[in-house]
Design a protein around this motif. Structure first.
Motif, PDB file in Angstrom:
ATOM      1  N   ILE A  19      -1.585  -6.984  11.386  1.00 20.66           N
ATOM      2  CA  ILE A  19      -2.532  -5.878  11.417  1.00 20.66           C
ATOM      3  C   ILE A  19      -3.723  -6.174  12.318  1.00 20.66           C
ATOM      4  N   VAL A  20      -4.209  -7.357  12.163  1.00 21.15           N
ATOM      5  CA  VAL A  20      -5.487  -7.725  12.744  1.00 21.15           C
ATOM      6  C   VAL A  20      -5.309  -8.454  14.070  1.00 21.15           C
ATOM      7  N   GLY A  21      -4.112  -8.985  14.259  1.00 16.27           N
ATOM      8  CA  GLY A  21      -3.872  -9.837  15.413  1.00 16.27           C
ATOM      9  C   GLY A  21      -3.600  -9.087  16.702  1.00 16.27           C
ATOM     10  N   GLY A  22      -3.083  -9.802  17.663  1.00 18.85           N
ATOM     11  CA  GLY A  22      -2.879  -9.237  18.984  1.00 18.85           C
ATOM     12  C   GLY A  22      -4.171  -9.306  19.768  1.00 18.85           C
ATOM     13  N   LEU A  58      -5.135   2.417  18.361  1.00 13.72           N
ATOM     14  CA  LEU A  58      -5.800   3.317  17.422  1.00 13.72           C
ATOM     15  C   LEU A  58      -4.786   4.069  16.565  1.00 13.72           C
ATOM     16  N   ARG A  59      -3.702   4.508  17.181  1.00  8.14           N
ATOM     17  CA  ARG A  59      -2.678   5.221  16.410  1.00  8.14           C
ATOM     18  C   ARG A  59      -2.091   4.311  15.338  1.00  8.14           C
ATOM     19  N   TYR A  60      -1.882   3.071  15.710  1.00 11.83           N
ATOM     20  CA  TYR A  60      -1.355   2.132  14.735  1.00 11.83           C
ATOM     21  C   TYR A  60      -2.322   1.963  13.565  1.00 11.83           C
ATOM     22  N   LEU A  61      -3.575   1.785  13.882  1.00  5.65           N
ATOM     23  CA  LEU A  61      -4.564   1.590  12.813  1.00  5.65           C
ATOM     24  C   LEU A  61      -4.724   2.838  11.952  1.00  5.65           C
TER      25      LEU A  61
END
Lengths: 112, 112
Positions: A19-22, A58-61
């Motif tokens: 979630i937070v990575g990348g 943003l879409r992912y989040l």
DNA sequence: AAAGTAAGTATCTTAAAAACTACTTGTATT
DNA sequence: AATACAAGTAGTTTTTAAGATACTTACTTT
């Protein structure tokens, strides 16, 4: 209490880091911790991100309900992104990440 | 105190996530939080990791002085990996990640 | 009327991460 | 003597993430 004793404990690490990575997600979240921001604001702050990447992130989040997209004004369209109520829980995590990073940067970070 | 006010604050998020992120690094660190482990122990626990990937990850963590490789016995060779003194500081971070993950998994995680 | 801004979308390419497969060295076990 | 285990290495391929480039829609400003 041992971390690995909780059977679920370890896989969850991977899940959270997805979630937070990348390259961008952590930074985007960090910026949204303080206050909502518009698309182009984020794009400017994250100076080398492309539109398409920013949109994807943003879409992912949004999908995972950590960020919400708010149309602030319709015409001309102004959109802001903010942490959802649920997403706000991530602030503590980001804070610890930053603290650890600042404390250990000299020893650990190769680049810079 | 605002997170983004500290100019360094945001970039450091990316730096930390480089260390801890990716598919395996967080999990490896989480396992080493409790106690040292041998190469094949890690390989067994992280059930789908390959030798070459595990080696690469461990070498990286050694490079940045978070993990150390100890030859426990020479013949036959037995090697254990453990957090360095400095690396132990990562426990708090891992703990928070796990806590956040466990608390929010229902809402957030798509897979599972 | 032309140019500019906001918030994107669409497609393709490149680069980086991880996986797959096979091999290695030294010792211990059957 | 053959097999297996521990701890890897080496080379290639696949997958995924991110970047590059160009375009779009609906306004607003000059």
């Amino acid at each position: 209490m041992e971390i690995t004793n909780k059977q679920q404990g370890i896989k969850v690490v991977g899940d959270v880091l997805d979630i937070v990575g990348g390259k961008w997600r952590g930074q985007i979240l960090a910026h949204l911790c303080d206050n909502p921001k518009r698309f182009n604001e984020l794009k400017t702050i994250l100076s080398n991100i492309t539109s398409s990447t920013l949109t994807k992130e943003l879409r992912y989040l949004e999908d995972i309900k950590i960020v919400e997209r708010n149309i602030v004004q319709d015409t001309p369209i102004i959109v802001e992104y903010r942490l959802t109520d649920h997403g706000k829980s991530i602030k503590d995590l980001i804070k610890i990440i930053i603290e650890w990073g600042l404390k250990h940067r000299k020893i650990v970070f190769k680049k810079n």
